[in-house]
Design an enzyme around this catalytic site. Structure first.
Site, PDB file in Angstrom:
ATOM      1  N   GLY A  11       9.621   0.709   6.976  1.00 41.08           N
ATOM      2  CA  GLY A  11       9.320  -0.480   6.197  1.00 41.08           C
ATOM      3  C   GLY A  11       8.097  -0.271   5.327  1.00 41.08           C
TER       4      GLY A  11
ATOM      5  CG  ASP B 292       6.876  13.394  10.603  1.00 45.04           C
ATOM      6  OD1 ASP B 292       7.023  14.479   9.983  1.00 45.04           O
ATOM      7  OD2 ASP B 292       7.169  12.290  10.118  1.00 45.04           O
TER       8      ASP B 292
ATOM      9  CG  LEU C 213      -2.035  -0.976   1.303  1.00 38.41           C
ATOM     10  CD1 LEU C 213      -2.699  -0.940   2.674  1.00 38.41           C
ATOM     11  CD2 LEU C 213      -3.068  -0.684   0.218  1.00 38.41           C
ATOM     12  N   GLY C 214       1.999   1.143   0.649  1.00 41.67           N
ATOM     13  CA  GLY C 214       2.848   2.333   0.728  1.00 41.67           C
ATOM     14  C   GLY C 214       4.115   2.023   1.491  1.00 41.67           C
TER      15      GLY C 214
ATOM     16  N   GLY D 290       8.080   4.875   7.464  1.00 44.50           N
ATOM     17  CA  GLY D 290       9.406   5.254   7.930  1.00 44.50           C
ATOM     18  C   GLY D 290      10.310   4.062   8.151  1.00 44.50           C
TER      19      GLY D 290
ATOM     20  CB  VAL E   7       2.069   0.151   4.640  1.00 51.42           C
ATOM     21  CG1 VAL E   7       0.702  -0.076   5.238  1.00 51.42           C
ATOM     22  CG2 VAL E   7       2.890   1.070   5.527  1.00 51.42           C
TER      23      VAL E   7
END
Ligand SMILES: *[C@@H]1O[C@H](CO)[C@@H](O)[C@H](O)[C@H]1NC(C)=O
Ligand SMILES: *[C@@H]1O[C@H](CO)[C@@H](O)[C@H](O)[C@H]1NC(C)=O
Ligand SMILES: *[C@@H]1O[C@H](CO)[C@@H](O)[C@H](O)[C@H]1NC(C)=O
Ligand SMILES: *[C@@H]1O[C@H](CO)[C@@H](O)[C@H](O)[C@H]1NC(C)=O
Ligand SMILES: *[C@@H]1O[C@H](CO)[C@@H](O)[C@H](O)[C@H]1NC(C)=O
Length: 950
Positions: free
Chosen positions: A621, A735, A615-616, A619, A623
């Protein structure tokens, strides 16, 4: 301009008769009452000590002392030198208000929507020995009435207004404007039939300039009972210029009379002494500080007092500054009231010359019996939602709250009650959204009235002496997100309704330091006992409540116990105090939503179908997409096993997400810590990141509408507010950025990625911060960058950048063509008044420019250089809520006439100028190369003015 005379007929007599009969009956009632007498009058002698009323000699009305109508101020006698034999007793004493900006009399038991005449009287009489008559403002309810300009010690001043009262009470407020201590001698309220004074309606009131009775035979005022409405008619006799006419016969009000001038006044009139002359008089415009060109209404009352022989004619024209006031020649009726008046106020004339001239056919000179002149005031300000007012008033009464709690809680904004926050929408009355009564010395139990503040988000009753149990009715407050009861003497257990709300994450309940509170189904823990256990080391304690052996997380837990335990936390049975990640055993097998499931690596393989679909990239690893056994779609964030980096972040996030829950934080379903493997399993957010949507790459293409953007902004803000306010100690996300705001299928925003989130230890000011600056370029707070100490205001800054992205549809750093911070880009355009130039054109004008302007203003305040000047997330939430209400008020984007933005706690123009000044004076030059883009901040242009409303 429109003039007319009353014409129609209707029975009004019986009402008057009733008034007269009732008046006779009141004479004996001499107890002070905070409500009208039997004819609907309220007559107050301000500053009269004691509780006994007295009967006024001339009117026979009963005057009450004012203590029942106000709980502030002090009584004084005027100086003896100003007391004359004929001076009405009302003027002998005053109530003065040295304390507080606003002090109000509350007149109750009225009929909402009816017209009332309000009359305030003043005689300074050097009561304070200072020989300095003050100037102050008067408000009727939440609307400005007039300035009370007390010019000397001796004059008895009467200020009167006629208004529609929107509620069943009205407040008359004296506002200190810095020109002396407000005081008052008397206050009267008289009901008027709705048909009277048609110029008065819900949005317009009248303020009396003068009410003249022409040609009386003696010089006494005409009041009640001669005028059943108890208007005060001032005699005007000028025998040099005018002859008086009078009759002893009664002058009848015509039926459905719009003004009902009393017979006593109409029985006398004037004609010019020289029959060939005109009757002339004038009034001058009196510009007010708040209304430089007031509008005026004139009402002239006429009645023929002589039975004229058949060949005699009295006929005249009425002119204003040489122009006809009334278009036709006018002949007054014999012994009946008649009037000419204007319906729309005259404005912009400095002197109003009235001339009444006989027509050529007239055999008799002109005549006039009485005149009233008023200026108009706007009564469009709306008071706070009445149920909120009654609730907070009950709370004020119960706890005897002092503060500045006087008048309307939210309106005007400059005088809103300390400790309250309100939301202001254009189409709805203001609502109370937060109540902070911490450290207010409250005694007794928790008022059930809190449960009637239906729009409240935040209630802080911490650090008082509240006793008794916590009312479960508070759980019915659907908007309530924080309830702080810390530091009281409450007992009983946490009511189930509130527990349920804390479990579903919709409420953060704080109740530490209530030694007698049962927080466990079976036993009451006590602070003492826990102290003996001696937990003095720094150990994270989880705020957990055990009910029926189900462990349920409440809110934030990261409380460090340094000086002995102060909270009421009960630890889950299996938790190891030193462990950063819960073992999970305590949560297993529970069906509650809050519990986090522990997955094995094998299970994750199954869930993600061998980590098939990415999926994406996070930071630490990738997803992956996955499905639980029951078909629930999830996102699995797997730490790359080869990387050492990210373990700390992984643990931080796991630790936080197992313990905090809020509808605007991404929900974690479970985690995996299986040997080397670490993973977090989240609810699947089908609409991806906010960043994708801003860039126009949303899952189903298209662009977010302004309303969608506002809602996303508000929800994200609420998520952050929860971290800052709902958690103890507060958490800093560190963040915040558009890629860390995720959207679910309903486009609901949830803050994600808590890998950098840090708790602030409030107790320990010497806390050492890490030396590494974290965050993302374009979003990093310059102050944090300079000091290396993140604060909750660092998140506010980053959020401001996200808000600017939402407004502009542009990324945090633009290539323009040089890399430019979006903050600077927006400032430059707004400096030129070019608001449309910053708005994302892809919204295709489906927005109200004022709402966008306000949002941009919020964003720029959030990104102020100095963190102290940035609002808190609580402020931001309230402001965005206003924006959204504004947007929804102008439903469908139709630009309703007059719907421009006016209201917020900060005037957008002044706020912006303040911001510009800030940008100018702080010339921050930053040394770090990593963040050189941020260096542009020093060159903020000045903002001469904001853009004009469309
Ligand atoms: C005001 O005058 C009355 C007598 O006229 C007296 O009884 C009362 O004590 C005085 N009050 C004050 C505050 O001086
Ligand atoms: C008060 O009255 C004085 C005298 O009429 C006038 O000079 C002054 O401008 C007035 N002040 C206000 C604030 O209306
Ligand atoms: C009003 O009348 C006076 C004389 O009575 C005159 O000087 C003045 O100009 C008139 N004002 C207006 C506005 O007509
Ligand atoms: C004055 O009288 C004449 C003759 O009776 C009449 O025609 C005229 O309309 C009258 N003017 C007014 C203003 O009534
Ligand atoms: C609530 O009031 C207390 C005491 O007046 C103050 O210290 C605190 O900052 C207030 N809280 C908020 C959220 O404004």
């Amino acid at each position: 301009m429109e003039q007319s005379t009353p014409r129609t007929m209707a029975p009004a007599r019986s009402w008057l008769l009733l008034l007269c009969l009732a008046a006779a009956a009141t004479a004996g009632a001499l107890q002070a009452r905070a409500q009208p007498d039997s004819i609907g009058f309220i007559s107050i002698d301000c500053g009269l000590p004691g509780t006994a009323s007295y009967v006024d000699d001339t009117t026979k009305l009963s005057y009450a002392p004012d203590a029942a109508f106000i709980d502030a101020g002090s009584n004084h006698n005027i100086s003896a030198e100003y007391i004359t034999p004929l001076l009405s007793k009302r003027y002998h004493n005053v109530r003065s208000f040295p304390d507080g900006a606003r002090n109000c009399y509350t007149l109750r038991s009225l009929v909402a929507g009816l017209k009332y005449l309000l009359r305030a009287t003043f005689k300074y009489g050097n009561y304070d020995g200072l020989r300095r008559p003050p100037i102050f403002d008067l408000y009727v309810g939440v609307n400005y009435w007039t300035v009370a300009n007390i010019t000397d010690a001796d004059t008895s001043m009467i200020l009167e207004s006629i208004v529609v009262v929107p509620d069943d009470f009205v407040q008359v407020c004296l506002v200190n404007t810095g020109a002396g201590t407000p005081f008052i001698s008397g206050l009267d309220l008289r009901p008027l039939k709705s048909s009277l004074y048609p110029q008065v309606n819900a949005t317009q009131g009248l303020v009396l300039l003068g009410r003249i009775n022409f040609g009386p035979t003696d010089i006494t005022l005409v009041r009640y009972p001669d005028d059943p409405h108890d208007r005060v008619w001032i005699p005007w006799v000028d025998t040099a210029s005018w002859n008086s006419l009078s009759t002893t016969l009664r002058v009848q009000n015509i039926d459905n009379d719009l003004f009902e001038a009393p017979s006593k006044v109409m029985q006398t009139a004037i004609t010019p002494r020289n029959a060939s002359k005109n009757i002339e008089f004038f009034w001058d415009s009196e510009p007010q500080p708040k209304d430089p060109t007031p509008g005026y209404i004139g009402i002239m009352h006429f009645s023929e007092l002589q039975l004229l022989p058949g060949n005699a004619v009295r006929q005249f024209y009425i002119n204003l500054n040489g122009e006809p006031w009334y278009p036709k020649a006018f002949t007054p009726g014999y012994l009946s009231t008649d009037a000419t008046y204007n319906s729309n106020p005259y404005r912009g004339i400095s002197r109003y010359n009235i001339s009444i001239n006989a027509t050529a056919n007239s055999t008799l000179p002109p005549i006039i019996n009485a005149v009233e002149v008023f200026s108009v005031i706007s009564t469009t300000n709306v008071a706070t939602y009445s149920l909120d007012v009654s609730a907070i008033t009950a709370i004020k009464a119960k706890y005897l709250v002092q503060k500045n709690w006087m008048g309307d809680p939210c309106v005007p904004k400059t005088l809103a009650w300390d400790g309250l926050t309100c939301s202001y929408a254009i189409s709805n009355p203001p609502r109370i959204t937060s109540v902070n009564l911490s450290f207010s010395g409250l005694n007794g139990d928790i008022s059930s009235s809190f449960a009637n503040l239906k729009a409240v988000h935040y209630v802080d009753l911490s650090h008082n002496n509240l006793t008794g149990s916590i009312p479960d009715s508070l759980s019915q407050l659907s908007s309530l997100t924080v309830l702080d009861l810390t530091g009281n003497q409450l007992n009983g257990s946490i009511p189930s309704g509130l527990l349920k709300r804390t479990q579903d994450g919709s409420l953060s309940l704080r109740y530490g330091n209530n030694p007698n509170l049962c927080t466990n189904g079976n036993s009451c823990q006590t602070t003492k006992r826990k102290s003996k256990l001696g937990i003095y080391i720094a150990v994270p304690v989880v705020l957990v409540v055990v009910i029926a052996s189900v462990v349920v997380l409440l809110c934030c837990f990261l409380r460090r116990q340094k000086r002995g335990p102060t909270n009421n936390a009960v630890k889950p049975q299996n938790e190891t105090p030193t462990s950063h990640v819960p073992t999970g055993d305590a949560y297993a097998q529970s069906s509650l939503q809050l519990e986090n499931r522990r997955f094995t690596y094998k299970e994750l393989e199954m869930i993600t179908n061998n980590f098939q679909r990415v999926l994406g990239r996070g930071g630490f690893g990738l997803v992956y997409d996955g499905f639980l056994e029951d078909g629930t779609q999830v996102a699995v964030k797997l730490r790359s096993e080869t990387s050492n980096q990210g373990v700390k972040e992984f643990l931080a996030e796991a630790q936080i997400l197992t313990r905090i829950h809020h509808k605007n934080l991404v929900p974690m379903i479970g985690y995996c810590k299986d040997g080397e493997y670490m993973a977090l399993v989240y609810e699947y957010m089908s609409e991806g990141t906010l960043q994708e949507h801003i860039a126009g790459n949303g899952r189903n293409g298209g662009f977010l509408s302004w309303r969608q953007r506002l809602r996303i902004a508000l929800e994200s803000a609420q998520g952050l507010e929860y971290l800052h306010k709902g958690c103890n100690p507060p958490l800093i996300h560190r963040d915040v950025k558009a890629t860390n705001i995720l959207l679910n299928a309903k486009l609901e925003a949830k803050i994600a990625d808590f890998g950098l989130t840090k708790a602030i230890n409030r107790d320990n000011s010497t806390q050492v911060y890490t030396n590494s600056l974290v965050g993302t370029i374009g979003y990093v707070d310059p102050e944090y960058h300079a000091t290396m100490q993140p604060t909750i205001k660092s998140d506010v800054y980053s959020f401001g950048v996200v808000l600017l992205e939402l407004v502009t549809g542009r990324p945090a750093i633009l290539h323009d063509p040089e890399p430019t911070s979006i903050i600077q880009w927006v400032r430059q355009r707004l400096a030129r008044g070019n608001i449309e130039g910053v708005v994302d054109p892809r919204m295709r004008g489906d927005h109200d420019v004022n709402g966008v302007w306000k949002a941009a203003d919020i964003a720029l305040k959030c990104t102020a250089q100095a963190s102290a000047q940035r609002p808190t997330m609580t402020d931001v939430v309230a402001q965005l809520q206003e924006c959204l209400e504004l947007e929804e008020a102008g439903a469908g984007g139709a630009d309703v006439n007059g719907s421009f933005y006016t209201g917020s706690s900060s005037d957008p123009y002044s706020g912006y100028n303040g911001y510009a000044a800030d940008g100018q004076s702080t010339d921050v030059s930053q040394s770090s190369t990593t963040f050189e883009i941020e260096q542009n901040f020093g060159r903020t242009p000045t903002m001469p003015t904001g853009p004009a409303a469309r």
